[in-house]
Design a protein around this motif. Structure first.
Motif, PDB file in Angstrom:
ATOM      1  N   LYS A 119      28.746   3.478  42.984  1.00 24.67           N
ATOM      2  CA  LYS A 119      27.549   3.178  42.455  1.00 24.67           C
ATOM      3  C   LYS A 119      26.229   3.896  42.790  1.00 24.67           C
ATOM      4  O   LYS A 119      25.039   3.781  42.433  1.00 24.67           O
ATOM      5  CB  LYS A 119      27.209   1.529  42.496  1.00 24.67           C
ATOM      6  N   VAL A 120      26.376   4.895  43.583  1.00 23.80           N
ATOM      7  CA  VAL A 120      25.428   5.436  44.328  1.00 23.80           C
ATOM      8  C   VAL A 120      24.797   6.483  42.973  1.00 23.80           C
ATOM      9  O   VAL A 120      25.600   7.276  42.571  1.00 23.80           O
ATOM     10  CB  VAL A 120      25.926   6.523  45.446  1.00 23.80           C
ATOM     11  N   ASP A 121      23.513   6.801  42.691  1.00 23.10           N
ATOM     12  CA  ASP A 121      22.904   7.547  42.000  1.00 23.10           C
ATOM     13  C   ASP A 121      22.224   8.606  42.625  1.00 23.10           C
ATOM     14  O   ASP A 121      21.578   8.477  43.328  1.00 23.10           O
ATOM     15  CB  ASP A 121      21.946   6.578  41.140  1.00 23.10           C
ATOM     16  N   ILE A 122      22.716   9.864  42.230  1.00 21.42           N
ATOM     17  CA  ILE A 122      22.330  11.105  42.808  1.00 21.42           C
ATOM     18  C   ILE A 122      21.597  11.844  41.947  1.00 21.42           C
ATOM     19  O   ILE A 122      22.115  12.162  40.759  1.00 21.42           O
ATOM     20  CB  ILE A 122      23.438  11.929  43.513  1.00 21.42           C
ATOM     21  N   THR A 123      20.330  12.404  42.290  1.00 20.73           N
ATOM     22  CA  THR A 123      19.575  13.286  41.516  1.00 20.73           C
ATOM     23  C   THR A 123      19.025  14.623  42.232  1.00 20.73           C
ATOM     24  O   THR A 123      18.665  14.448  43.270  1.00 20.73           O
ATOM     25  CB  THR A 123      18.132  12.585  40.875  1.00 20.73           C
ATOM     26  N   VAL A 124      19.339  15.757  41.763  1.00 22.94           N
ATOM     27  CA  VAL A 124      18.902  16.812  42.361  1.00 22.94           C
ATOM     28  C   VAL A 124      17.996  17.714  41.500  1.00 22.94           C
ATOM     29  O   VAL A 124      18.228  18.233  40.634  1.00 22.94           O
ATOM     30  CB  VAL A 124      19.936  17.922  42.803  1.00 22.94           C
ATOM     31  N   ASP A 125      16.670  17.689  42.243  1.00 23.37           N
ATOM     32  CA  ASP A 125      15.735  18.560  41.484  1.00 23.37           C
ATOM     33  C   ASP A 125      15.294  19.906  42.234  1.00 23.37           C
ATOM     34  O   ASP A 125      14.851  20.125  43.403  1.00 23.37           O
ATOM     35  CB  ASP A 125      14.129  17.611  41.553  1.00 23.37           C
ATOM     36  N   LYS A 126      15.949  21.108  41.572  1.00 22.12           N
ATOM     37  CA  LYS A 126      15.910  22.411  42.206  1.00 22.12           C
ATOM     38  C   LYS A 126      14.598  23.003  42.397  1.00 22.12           C
ATOM     39  O   LYS A 126      14.364  23.660  43.013  1.00 22.12           O
ATOM     40  CB  LYS A 126      17.058  23.094  41.574  1.00 22.12           C
ATOM     41  N   GLU A 127      13.845  22.457  41.068  1.00 17.21           N
ATOM     42  CA  GLU A 127      12.351  23.164  41.029  1.00 17.21           C
ATOM     43  C   GLU A 127      11.524  22.578  42.356  1.00 17.21           C
ATOM     44  O   GLU A 127      10.903  23.273  43.098  1.00 17.21           O
ATOM     45  CB  GLU A 127      11.823  22.830  39.922  1.00 17.21           C
ATOM     46  N   LYS A 128      11.670  21.211  42.577  1.00 16.01           N
ATOM     47  CA  LYS A 128      10.698  20.483  43.573  1.00 16.01           C
ATOM     48  C   LYS A 128      11.609  20.852  45.006  1.00 16.01           C
ATOM     49  O   LYS A 128      10.944  19.894  45.987  1.00 16.01           O
ATOM     50  CB  LYS A 128      10.481  18.908  43.118  1.00 16.01           C
ATOM     51  N   LYS A 129      12.827  21.015  44.701  1.00 12.66           N
ATOM     52  CA  LYS A 129      13.582  21.085  46.157  1.00 12.66           C
ATOM     53  C   LYS A 129      13.618  19.493  46.906  1.00 12.66           C
ATOM     54  O   LYS A 129      13.242  19.261  47.901  1.00 12.66           O
ATOM     55  CB  LYS A 129      13.234  22.101  46.986  1.00 12.66           C
ATOM     56  N   VAL A 169      16.081  15.914  46.878  1.00 14.28           N
ATOM     57  CA  VAL A 169      17.413  15.455  46.546  1.00 14.28           C
ATOM     58  C   VAL A 169      17.089  13.642  46.466  1.00 14.28           C
ATOM     59  O   VAL A 169      16.632  13.185  47.487  1.00 14.28           O
ATOM     60  CB  VAL A 169      18.359  15.567  47.682  1.00 14.28           C
ATOM     61  N   ARG A 170      17.029  12.907  45.561  1.00 16.08           N
ATOM     62  CA  ARG A 170      16.862  11.408  45.407  1.00 16.08           C
ATOM     63  C   ARG A 170      18.028  10.942  45.239  1.00 16.08           C
ATOM     64  O   ARG A 170      19.022  11.412  44.397  1.00 16.08           O
ATOM     65  CB  ARG A 170      15.902  11.248  44.223  1.00 16.08           C
ATOM     66  N   ILE A 171      18.327   9.840  46.300  1.00 14.56           N
ATOM     67  CA  ILE A 171      19.672   9.074  46.077  1.00 14.56           C
ATOM     68  C   ILE A 171      18.953   7.649  45.964  1.00 14.56           C
ATOM     69  O   ILE A 171      18.534   6.957  46.965  1.00 14.56           O
ATOM     70  CB  ILE A 171      20.309   9.200  47.667  1.00 14.56           C
ATOM     71  N   LYS A 172      19.757   7.073  45.069  1.00 17.49           N
ATOM     72  CA  LYS A 172      19.335   5.485  44.697  1.00 17.49           C
ATOM     73  C   LYS A 172      20.597   4.700  45.143  1.00 17.49           C
ATOM     74  O   LYS A 172      21.899   5.113  44.604  1.00 17.49           O
ATOM     75  CB  LYS A 172      18.955   5.362  43.499  1.00 17.49           C
ATOM     76  N   LEU A 173      20.593   3.944  46.168  1.00 15.84           N
ATOM     77  CA  LEU A 173      21.705   3.232  46.594  1.00 15.84           C
ATOM     78  C   LEU A 173      21.712   1.901  46.032  1.00 15.84           C
ATOM     79  O   LEU A 173      20.665   1.199  45.695  1.00 15.84           O
ATOM     80  CB  LEU A 173      21.668   2.748  48.252  1.00 15.84           C
ATOM     81  N   PRO A 174      23.197   1.425  45.945  1.00 14.04           N
ATOM     82  CA  PRO A 174      23.156   0.066  45.041  1.00 14.04           C
ATOM     83  C   PRO A 174      22.948  -0.977  46.261  1.00 14.04           C
ATOM     84  O   PRO A 174      22.930  -0.912  47.278  1.00 14.04           O
ATOM     85  CB  PRO A 174      24.622   0.182  44.744  1.00 14.04           C
ATOM     86  N   GLU A 175      22.681  -2.195  45.541  1.00 15.35           N
ATOM     87  CA  GLU A 175      22.422  -3.283  46.587  1.00 15.35           C
ATOM     88  C   GLU A 175      23.622  -3.784  47.225  1.00 15.35           C
ATOM     89  O   GLU A 175      24.783  -3.474  46.791  1.00 15.35           O
ATOM     90  CB  GLU A 175      21.737  -4.629  45.769  1.00 15.35           C
TER      91      GLU A 175
END
Length: 222
Positions: free
Chosen positions: A123-133, A135-141
């Motif tokens: 349930k880990v949500d991963i987003t990679v913004d290559k322009e802003k360099k 990595v955003r990771i949203k962890l489940p409770e």
């Protein structure tokens, strides 16, 4: 009975700590990453590591020696485990067995138990913004992953000898399990600690890898 109860009183307070598997996981990940880098350098300069060295090196580097790009799919490979234990509560508690009327005490049972909390990596949500360099990771409770009663730690205080039957151990074990589960449901501090530990562990798992690929990337773990 009063003396034994006093002896147990100071053991009622739960304690939490990092689990050994967590410490081992972080340590091993750091060692494996270091080994990958060493293998790559040796593989590219000496050329004598053979197929095994190349296979290990390719886990971080491309088939032609180019480094793997930072992407959602490459990060998901880091999290290819279903669950991660991030904190434990250790209990030394006492449960009470009642008669059918729900009021008459038959016996008290003291036991040691452990409640393990952690996160579900599926349930880990991963987003990679290559322009802003970034990595955003949203962890489940965090959630309770497991409760364990140490059967060998169980001790009894019977109100009457007649309650000491051949089946009392099985009954008492179930009573302890139910008691431990009820205690675990009330432990807000345990889940809060598990959430904080999860952030620390996940960052320790991915930061060395990301910085090796591109040190300009930032990591945001929520």
């Amino acid at each position: 009975m009063k003396n034994l109860m006093k002896k147990r009183d100071h053991r009622e307070k739960p304690k939490w700590k990092f689990t050994k598997p967590v410490k081992i996981l972080v340590f091993l990940f750091a060692c494996v990453l270091l080994a990958f880098l060493v293998l790559h350098l040796l593989n590219s300069s000496a050329g004598f590591l053979g197929n095994t060295g190349k296979a290990i090196s390719n886990m971080i580097f491309g088939k032609e020696g180019e480094m793997t790009t930072i992407s959602k799919s490459s990060l998901e490979k880091v999290f290819e485990i279903s669950e991660l234990s991030t904190s434990d509560y250790t209990y030394n508690a006492i449960a009470t067995a009642y008669d059918e009327d729900g009021e008459t005490v038959r016996y008290y049972v003291a036991y040691d138990g452990t409640v393990t909390a952690g996160i579900d990596f599926n349930k880990v949500d991963i987003t990679v913004d290559k322009e802003k360099k970034c990595v955003r990771i949203k962890l489940p409770e965090s959630k309770i992953l497991k409760t364990t009663v140490d059967f060998g730690s169980i001790e009894y205080i019977f109100k009457k000898d007649k309650y000491d039957t051949e089946t009392v151990s099985q009954e008492a074990y179930k009573l302890c399990e139910d008691d431990l589960n009820k205690r675990a449901e009330k432990e807000k501090d345990l889940l809060s600690l598990a959430n904080e530990n999860a952030k620390t562990i996940v960052e320790a798992m991915i930061r060395p890898w990301i910085q090796q690929l591109d040190e300009e990337y930032t990591i945001d773990i929520q």
